[in-house]
Scaffold this active site. Structure first.
Site, PDB file in Angstrom:
ATOM      1  N   GLU A  28       0.833  -1.211   0.000  1.00  0.00           N
ATOM      2  CA  GLU A  28       0.000   0.000   0.000  1.00  0.00           C
ATOM      3  C   GLU A  28       0.865   1.259   0.000  1.00  0.00           C
ATOM      4  O   GLU A  28       2.077   1.205   0.237  1.00  0.00           O
ATOM      5  CB  GLU A  28      -0.949   0.015   1.197  1.00  0.00           C
ATOM      6  N   LYS A 162      -3.300  -1.697  15.687  1.00  0.00           N
ATOM      7  CA  LYS A 162      -2.781  -0.850  16.778  1.00  0.00           C
ATOM      8  C   LYS A 162      -3.767  -0.759  17.929  1.00  0.00           C
ATOM      9  O   LYS A 162      -4.973  -0.805  17.731  1.00  0.00           O
ATOM     10  CB  LYS A 162      -2.577   0.569  16.262  1.00  0.00           C
TER      11      LYS A 162
END
Ligand code: PSU
Ligand code: MN
Length: 307
Positions: A28, A162
């Site tokens: 990405e 995260k």
């Protein structure tokens, strides 16, 4: 009417790999434009590409430039994405805008999955996926990455999610949408800066050959959709859990008090965590992406052997 293939443009390296049947790994570009600071972002992007080549696959970094979905970027194009303040963060809803307007677009996990699938690439390496944000019960902030995983048939190798996110709710959401979460080397889902989120992944599958068998079986059954492959950050590169928890709490507090919302939330939190750890989180971030590149290359090679 145009069709999707008219928007695709392959680099010479990726075009040659397609012709030769060499395994390809998608990467990405939001991680380059919005996930890491310059110049470490461009440096890391190049090193990750090199690791994928060493692993026997060809890297295809994906972005939108000049009205085309570019599958594979030159060094100059990586540099542009890494430096240009004009690069837009592009998720599913933004793709038509950035393509039709000819602007510069850096693709998120969701948009990269869409582009990879259009280009017939089944393995994608990133750092961390988006997820259900803490407080989503009032903010409704759930990353479009999760909806994409529900529908687009690409395997996403990541270091988990995260702890700026509600990892428990993220896993619940993935379960509801039938997205399998595999884990490499441990039973639990990874938490990006730390190896262990405290939540179990669905299946531990250590070997690339067995991961490939899983993917091939899922898709042969007509079960469209993505697969999350959680690859924990190596212990020696991980951050202390208490420190990252404390800093995450502070960053979340700042985002709330400054009224940050929408697509700006994740980049804001990433930048604040980096600043609050004086860059130490960046070293962890770089190490885990490289670790994922190794796993992703092995998986692409194994999947290629089966097809
Ligand atoms: N999580 C990270 N690093 C990142 C991102 C997420 O640890 O760089 C980026 C990815 O591109 C991901 C996107 O797809 O943020 C998710 O943004 P949002 O939460 O706005 O959907
Ligand atoms: Mn969001």
């Amino acid at each position: 009417m145009k069709n999707a293939s008219e928007f695709l443009s392959f680099s010479a390296e990726v075009a040659a790999a397609r012709a030769a049947g060499t395994p390809i790994v998608a990467l990405e570009s939001t991680i380059i434009s919005h996930g890491m600071p310059y110049p470490q972002n461009v440096q890391t992007a190049r090193e990750v590409e090199a690791i994928i080549r060493e692993g026997g696959a060809v890297p295809a970094t994906i972005a939108v430039l000049g009205g085309k979905i570019r599958i594979g970027l030159s060094d100059e194009e990586l540099e542009l994405l890494g430096q240009s303040p004009e690069a837009l963060k592009v998720s599913r809803r933004d793709l038509p805008y950035v393509l039709a307007s000819g602007k510069i677009g850096a693709t998120t996990v969701a948009a990269t999955m869409i582009c990879a699938a259009l280009a017939d690439i089944r393995v994608f390496v990133t750092g961390g996926i988006g997820g259900v944000h803490r407080g989503a019960e009032t903010s409704f902030d759930i990353s479009a990455d999760l909806q994409e995983l529900a529908q687009t048939s690409v395997a996403v190798v990541c270091a988990g999610a995260k702890s700026i996110l509600d990892i428990g709710l993220t896993l619940e959401y993935l379960e509801t949408h039938g997205v399998p979460v595999l884990s490499i080397g441990q039973d639990n889902f990874a938490a990006f800066y730390t190896p262990d989120s405290g939540f179990k992944a669905d299946f531990r599958i250590d070997s690339a050959a067995e991961q490939a068998a899983f993917l091939q079986t899922k898709w042969a059954l007509g079960l469209a959709g993505g697969v999350v492959i959680s690859n924990p950050v190596p212990a020696e590169a991980a951050m202390p859990r208490e420190e990252i928890e404390r800093i995450t709490a502070q960053a979340l507090q700042e985002a709330a008090s400054q009224g940050i919302n929408g697509k700006a939330v994740t980049p804001f939190l990433l930048a604040r965590i980096k600043a609050l750890t004086e860059g130490r989180s960046l070293a962890t971030n770089i190490a885990l992406v490289k670790n994922n590149a190794r796993a992703g290359a092995s998986l692409a090679v194994a999947l290629n052997r089966r097809c």
